[in-house]
Write an enzyme that holds these catalytic residues in place. Structure first.
Site, short mmCIF file in Angstrom:
data_model
loop_
_atom_site.label_atom_id
_atom_site.label_comp_id
_atom_site.label_asym_id
_atom_site.label_seq_id
_atom_site.Cartn_x
_atom_site.Cartn_y
_atom_site.Cartn_z
N GLU A 30 -8.61 4.43 -4.45
CA GLU A 30 -7.33 4.49 -3.72
C GLU A 30 -6.34 5.44 -4.41
O GLU A 30 -5.59 6.14 -3.73
CB GLU A 30 -6.73 3.10 -3.55
CG GLU A 30 -7.52 2.19 -2.61
CD GLU A 30 -7.60 2.71 -1.17
OE1 GLU A 30 -6.81 3.59 -0.79
OE2 GLU A 30 -8.48 2.23 -0.42
N TYR B 263 1.35 0.77 -0.49
CA TYR B 263 0.10 1.04 0.22
C TYR B 263 -1.11 0.78 -0.69
O TYR B 263 -2.07 0.09 -0.30
CB TYR B 263 0.04 2.48 0.76
CG TYR B 263 -1.38 2.78 1.14
CD1 TYR B 263 -1.91 2.24 2.29
CD2 TYR B 263 -2.22 3.48 0.28
CE1 TYR B 263 -3.25 2.41 2.62
CE2 TYR B 263 -3.56 3.64 0.58
CZ TYR B 263 -4.07 3.11 1.74
OH TYR B 263 -5.39 3.24 2.04
N ASP C 258 -1.42 3.34 5.81
CA ASP C 258 -1.23 4.72 5.34
C ASP C 258 -0.84 5.56 6.56
O ASP C 258 -0.63 5.03 7.65
CB ASP C 258 -2.49 5.24 4.63
CG ASP C 258 -3.69 5.36 5.56
OD1 ASP C 258 -3.55 5.05 6.77
OD2 ASP C 258 -4.76 5.78 5.09
N1 ADE Z 1 -11.45 3.24 2.85
C1 ADE Z 1 -10.78 2.47 2.02
N2 ADE Z 1 -9.65 3.05 1.60
C2 ADE Z 1 -9.63 4.25 2.18
C3 ADE Z 1 -8.72 5.32 2.17
N3 ADE Z 1 -7.62 5.27 1.43
N4 ADE Z 1 -9.02 6.39 2.89
C4 ADE Z 1 -10.14 6.43 3.61
N5 ADE Z 1 -11.01 5.46 3.68
C5 ADE Z 1 -10.76 4.38 2.97
#
Ligand code: ADE
Length: 256
Positions: free
Chosen positions: A49, A126, A144
């Site tokens: 992340e 986030y 996000d």
């Molecule tokens: N799967 C889990 N977190 C993610 C992220 N930030 N972006 C894309 N896919 C994800």
């Protein structure tokens, strides 16, 4: 009257769950197979992340795997020398994230995972929600930019179980400017179907920016060039403030 409200509530609920079911069914077939989705390990998910905060999925995937080979646990990362951590981050951009991730691993190694993950350095709302969702199975929906776009356009109410599906729909179908409504599983009930959108905000140019000067200065320092303050004093000072370089006797070097 009450019965009527209850009935409307149930109707709305069943529409919501039908939209969510359409999304989850699409996800089962078209969801991306990403390496951080094969684990529940909170440290691995935190690494993914933080890398994904400002870097695209295809660039992150191989770097995430390499990182976990080098430092498979928070404990391993916590005791790594800072200069190695910064070197390993090179090319992912926004290098301050490396220092914060290193510090976060040190906090976790000493005190364990805090209940409120935003207490960790570099972890905002986030990122905390994403780790809570994907590692600790908490019923939160991390929002996000991709997820927010899908929520706003569809007006849909999606639960935490839709988190990864919403991310993938936003990244591959519900695109920022020209969404691919023709292949969208939510198009039938989407109030924004077939609309076109102006890009909200272009990322500032990297070429010629202060961010580029910082990145170049850090690259030189990491490559072992003796970099005096006269090289780019502003960039060196800014890197020093972020813990990315130390200055000794007028020379910049990576911190140990
Ligand atoms: N799967 C889990 N977190 C993610 C992220 N930030 N972006 C894309 N896919 C994800």
């Amino acid at each position: 009257m009450l019965d009527e409200l209850r009935r409307l509530g149930r109707v709305r609920c069943s529409i919501v769950s039908r939209v969510q079911e359409a999304l989850l069914s699409w996800f089962r077939e078209h969801g991306r197979d990403l390496p951080w989705r094969r684990t529940r390990d909170p440290y691995a998910i935190l690494v993914s992340e933080v890398m994904l905060q400002q870097t695209q999925v295809p660039r992150v995937a191989p770097r995430y795997l390499a990182w976990l080979e080098l430092w498979p646990t928070a404990r391993a990362l916590a005791v790594a020398p800072r200069d190695e951590v910064i070197r390993e981050w090179q090319g992912l951009g926004y290098n301050r994230r490396a220092v914060n991730l290193h510090r976060a691993a040190q906090v976790i190694a000493v005190s364990g995972w805090p209940a409120d993950l935003t207490e960790l350095p570099g972890v905002g709302r986030y990122t905390a929600d994403a780790v809570d969702r994907f590692a600790f199975d908490e019923p939160v929906l991390p929002v996000d930019t991709n997820v927010r776009r899908v929520l706003e356009r569809t007006g849909g109410a999606f639960g935490p179980e839709s988190a990864a599906a919403l991310m993938d729909l936003g990244a591959t179908i519900c695109l920022a400017r020209i969404p691919r409504c023709g292949v969208c599983p939510l198009a039938a009930s989407c109030p924004s179907r077939d609309r076109r959108f102006e890009p909200l905000r272009k990322q500032g140019r990297f070429e010629g920016s202060f961010r580029q000067r910082r990145a170049e200065t850090l690259r030189l320092v990491a490559a072992g060039h003796t970099t005096g303050l006269d090289a780019d004093a502003d960039a060196v000072a800014s890197l020093e403030r972020d813990g990315l370089v130390e200055v000794h006797a007028g020379l910049a070097q990576l911190p140990h």
